[in-house]
Motif scaffolding. Structure first.
Motif, PDB file in Angstrom:
ATOM      1  N   UNK A  66       0.832  -1.210   0.000  1.00 53.76           N
ATOM      2  CA  UNK A  66       0.000   0.000   0.000  1.00 53.76           C
ATOM      3  C   UNK A  66       0.864   1.256   0.000  1.00 53.76           C
ATOM      4  N   UNK A  67       0.266   2.348  -0.469  1.00 51.28           N
ATOM      5  CA  UNK A  67       0.908   3.659  -0.354  1.00 51.28           C
ATOM      6  C   UNK A  67       0.417   4.278   0.953  1.00 51.28           C
ATOM      7  N   UNK A  68       1.341   4.654   1.842  1.00 47.64           N
ATOM      8  CA  UNK A  68       0.983   4.973   3.225  1.00 47.64           C
ATOM      9  C   UNK A  68       1.561   6.319   3.654  1.00 47.64           C
ATOM     10  N   UNK A  69       0.711   7.144   4.266  1.00 52.26           N
ATOM     11  CA  UNK A  69       1.151   8.376   4.912  1.00 52.26           C
ATOM     12  C   UNK A  69       1.126   8.192   6.416  1.00 52.26           C
ATOM     13  N   UNK A  70       2.043   8.871   7.099  1.00 51.90           N
ATOM     14  CA  UNK A  70       2.067   8.805   8.567  1.00 51.90           C
ATOM     15  C   UNK A  70       2.343  10.189   9.125  1.00 51.90           C
ATOM     16  N   UNK A  71       1.568  10.553  10.158  1.00 53.67           N
ATOM     17  CA  UNK A  71       1.699  11.858  10.814  1.00 53.67           C
ATOM     18  C   UNK A  71       1.959  11.630  12.286  1.00 53.67           C
ATOM     19  N   UNK A  72       3.123  12.073  12.769  1.00 50.70           N
ATOM     20  CA  UNK A  72       3.489  11.860  14.171  1.00 50.70           C
ATOM     21  C   UNK A  72       4.085  13.136  14.755  1.00 50.70           C
ATOM     22  N   UNK A  79      11.894  18.674  11.563  1.00 46.75           N
ATOM     23  CA  UNK A  79      10.449  18.821  11.412  1.00 46.75           C
ATOM     24  C   UNK A  79       9.909  17.850  10.375  1.00 46.75           C
ATOM     25  N   UNK A  80      10.668  17.617   9.321  1.00 48.41           N
ATOM     26  CA  UNK A  80      10.229  16.779   8.196  1.00 48.41           C
ATOM     27  C   UNK A  80       9.769  15.398   8.637  1.00 48.41           C
ATOM     28  N   UNK A  81      10.304  14.902   9.767  1.00 51.20           N
ATOM     29  CA  UNK A  81       9.955  13.565  10.247  1.00 51.20           C
ATOM     30  C   UNK A  81       8.468  13.426  10.572  1.00 51.20           C
ATOM     31  N   UNK A  82       7.808  14.529  10.841  1.00 48.07           N
ATOM     32  CA  UNK A  82       6.406  14.475  11.266  1.00 48.07           C
ATOM     33  C   UNK A  82       5.469  13.999  10.160  1.00 48.07           C
ATOM     34  N   UNK A  83       5.835  14.245   8.902  1.00 47.73           N
ATOM     35  CA  UNK A  83       4.952  13.965   7.770  1.00 47.73           C
ATOM     36  C   UNK A  83       5.709  13.085   6.789  1.00 47.73           C
ATOM     37  N   UNK A  84       5.259  11.839   6.637  1.00 48.89           N
ATOM     38  CA  UNK A  84       5.992  10.873   5.806  1.00 48.89           C
ATOM     39  C   UNK A  84       5.056  10.168   4.835  1.00 48.89           C
ATOM     40  N   UNK A  85       5.558   9.890   3.651  1.00 50.51           N
ATOM     41  CA  UNK A  85       4.838   9.058   2.675  1.00 50.51           C
ATOM     42  C   UNK A  85       5.774   7.954   2.213  1.00 50.51           C
ATOM     43  N   UNK A  87       7.557   5.949   3.836  1.00 50.73           N
ATOM     44  CA  UNK A  87       8.814   5.930   4.555  1.00 50.73           C
ATOM     45  C   UNK A  87       9.744   7.080   4.240  1.00 50.73           C
ATOM     46  N   UNK A  88       9.281   8.044   3.442  1.00 51.04           N
ATOM     47  CA  UNK A  88      10.104   9.206   3.081  1.00 51.04           C
ATOM     48  C   UNK A  88       9.560  10.445   3.758  1.00 51.04           C
ATOM     49  N   UNK A  89      10.456  11.192   4.427  1.00 47.69           N
ATOM     50  CA  UNK A  89      10.045  12.443   5.059  1.00 47.69           C
ATOM     51  C   UNK A  89       9.653  13.463   3.988  1.00 47.69           C
ATOM     52  N   UNK A 124      -2.804  17.078   5.919  1.00 41.15           N
ATOM     53  CA  UNK A 124      -4.012  16.578   5.251  1.00 41.15           C
ATOM     54  C   UNK A 124      -3.936  16.809   3.736  1.00 41.15           C
ATOM     55  N   UNK A 125      -3.526  18.003   3.337  1.00 34.93           N
ATOM     56  CA  UNK A 125      -3.465  18.321   1.910  1.00 34.93           C
ATOM     57  C   UNK A 125      -2.338  17.562   1.204  1.00 34.93           C
ATOM     58  N   UNK A 126      -1.193  17.466   1.855  1.00 38.94           N
ATOM     59  CA  UNK A 126      -0.056  16.760   1.261  1.00 38.94           C
ATOM     60  C   UNK A 126      -0.403  15.305   0.983  1.00 38.94           C
ATOM     61  N   UNK A 127      -1.021  14.633   1.950  1.00 40.42           N
ATOM     62  CA  UNK A 127      -1.373  13.231   1.758  1.00 40.42           C
ATOM     63  C   UNK A 127      -2.417  13.066   0.658  1.00 40.42           C
ATOM     64  N   UNK A 128      -3.334  14.008   0.551  1.00 39.68           N
ATOM     65  CA  UNK A 128      -4.328  13.957  -0.522  1.00 39.68           C
ATOM     66  C   UNK A 128      -3.651  14.074  -1.884  1.00 39.68           C
ATOM     67  N   UNK A 129      -2.753  15.031  -2.019  1.00 39.66           N
ATOM     68  CA  UNK A 129      -2.046  15.224  -3.289  1.00 39.66           C
ATOM     69  C   UNK A 129      -1.175  14.021  -3.635  1.00 39.66           C
TER      70      UNK A 129
END
Length: 414
Positions: A66-72, A79-85, A87-89, A124-129
């Motif tokens: 699957x293609x997966x986003x993670x927000x932590x 800062x980049x670590x908070x938003x990943x797709x 496994x990539x920041x 939210x917008x980044x993961x949608x795009x």
């Protein structure tokens, strides 16, 4: 705007304080076209274990294709670590792009969002795009009025509850659990890993089926492997070599396992994926010579779990701890626990953090100062610990402490 200037501006939203409420995030997402509705969400709340559970689910869903986003949050180094797709920041360029978009909406709507609300809208917008299949979404604080709580979830997880952030969430387990249970809303199932009766009472008052992994998998077994710092787990006839280490990681694995089974992931994929999970600063083996562990135990419950692990294989006289504890935590109780596993504790400084303090201030709070030292420079504290020539060095007490250590050691290597 370069990335450093942008992040300074973004962090300035922290001056708006912590505001529990959904009005600002709803305004931002409405202007964006409600991007949070464009993927399946696994929503995770809880006092401890959110990050490990999230990352385990992320890694195994990636293993399943699957293609997966993670927000932590918080981040450790960047800062980049908070938003990943996948496994990539998120990149610096993407941060600039999405911040500028949200900044324009803020000006247009004439609102004053918090730092967490701005970053949540960006996410939210980044993961949608990025057109992800799943988003693993950690709450920032609480649940009911947390900025993440405007999406529909496939599965909700509440790992556990202890007395933390009481000034915002309530002064009892029941009250805090009630706030965290706010993420359940219309979700049909909630997965938990806590047997506290007040916790379960609060969760049961929501309209959802509760799956308590401590009950469902009561016959599951685990063993800590101190040779390679992994956790060996058996569930029925299935065996898993989990790359994260610790008693508490057993519960986190069971929680992630149940989420993955709800999503239809088979044991073979879970078995191969769980060997690849990487999560910084959770009983992380930093180096073997000298043997050094980094652990983000930042409250009493986290420290108790760390002590339980270390006491299984090390004597107090063989362990030295380097720590700095945020001033809004239960410093005395946390140090009392540290003293059960170590005869030597070095207090270092986080004075440049608004919630931090110095080693001198921490040590002055202690009635028993035996075996305690102060070295506010963290790299010098590590050198001091090495000179004590013990079997194990532990850095713990705050993710900010661990972040500082990694940053300064990286600089030293350069």
């Amino acid at each position: 705007m370069n990335i450093d200037a942008l992040l300074n501006e973004l962090y300035s939203y922290s001056m708006h304080g912590i505001k529990l409420g959904l009005e600002n995030i709803k305004t931002l997402c409405n202007e964006l076209g409600n991007p949070q509705d464009n993927y399946k969400v696994i929503h995770i709340a809880g006092t401890n274990g959110k990050g490990s559970t999230s990352t385990t689910i992320e890694t195994i869903l990636l293993e399943a294709g699957y293609k997966v986003g993670k927000y932590t949050s918080p981040h450790i180094l960047k800062f980049n670590e908070r938003i990943r797709v996948n496994g990539r920041d998120i990149s610096d360029e993407e941060i600039v792009k999405y911040y500028e978009k949200i900044k324009n909406i803020i000006a247009k709507a004439e609102i004053k969002p918090t730092f967490f609300e701005v970053t949540t809208a960006m996410m939210f917008q980044f993961f949608s795009d990025q057109k992800v299949d799943y988003v693993i979404l950690e709450t920032g604080m609480g649940g009911r009025f947390d900025a993440t709580n405007i999406c529909k979830s496939e599965v909700c997880v509440i790992t556990n509850v202890s007395l933390d952030h009481t000034e915002y969430l309530g002064d009892s387990i029941y009250k805090i659990a009630k706030e965290k249970a706010g993420i359940i809303r219309d979700c049909p199932k909630v997965i938990v890993a806590d047997n506290n009766s007040d916790f379960l009472k609060a969760i049961s008052e929501e309209k959802a089926t509760i799956i308590n992994v401590l009950e469902k998998y009561r016959d599951a077994k685990f063993k800590l492997n101190f040779d390679n710092f992994t956790t060996n787990i058996e569930i029925g006839k299935s065996k898993f070599d989990f790359s994260l280490f610790g008693d508490y990681q057993f519960k986190n694995f069971l929680t992630a396992y149940e989420v993955l089974k709800e999503l239809g992931i088979d044991d073979a994929t879970i078995s191969s994926g769980c060997k690849k999970v990487v999560w910084q600063c959770r009983c992380e083996l930093y180096c073997k010579s000298p043997l050094t562990l980094l652990d983000g135990a930042h409250n009493v419950d986290g420290m108790r779990e760390l002590c339980k692990i270390i006491s299984k294989n090390f004597k107090p006289e063989d362990v030295v701890i380097i720590t700095s504890i945020l001033k809004d935590k239960d410093v005395t109780h946390m140090v009392e626990l540290m003293k059960t596993i170590s005869k030597h504790i070095i207090f270092t400084s986080l004075a440049d953090n608004p919630r931090g303090t110095t080693g001198e201030v921490i040590i002055e709070q202690l009635s028993d100062k035996s075996g305690c030292f102060v070295e506010n420079d963290i790299t010098k504290a590590y050198s001091m610990a090495k000179e004590l020539n013990k079997k194990l060095i532990i850095l713990c007490g705050s993710f900010y402490t661990l972040s500082r250590f990694k940053e300064e050691m990286n600089e030293k290597k350069k």
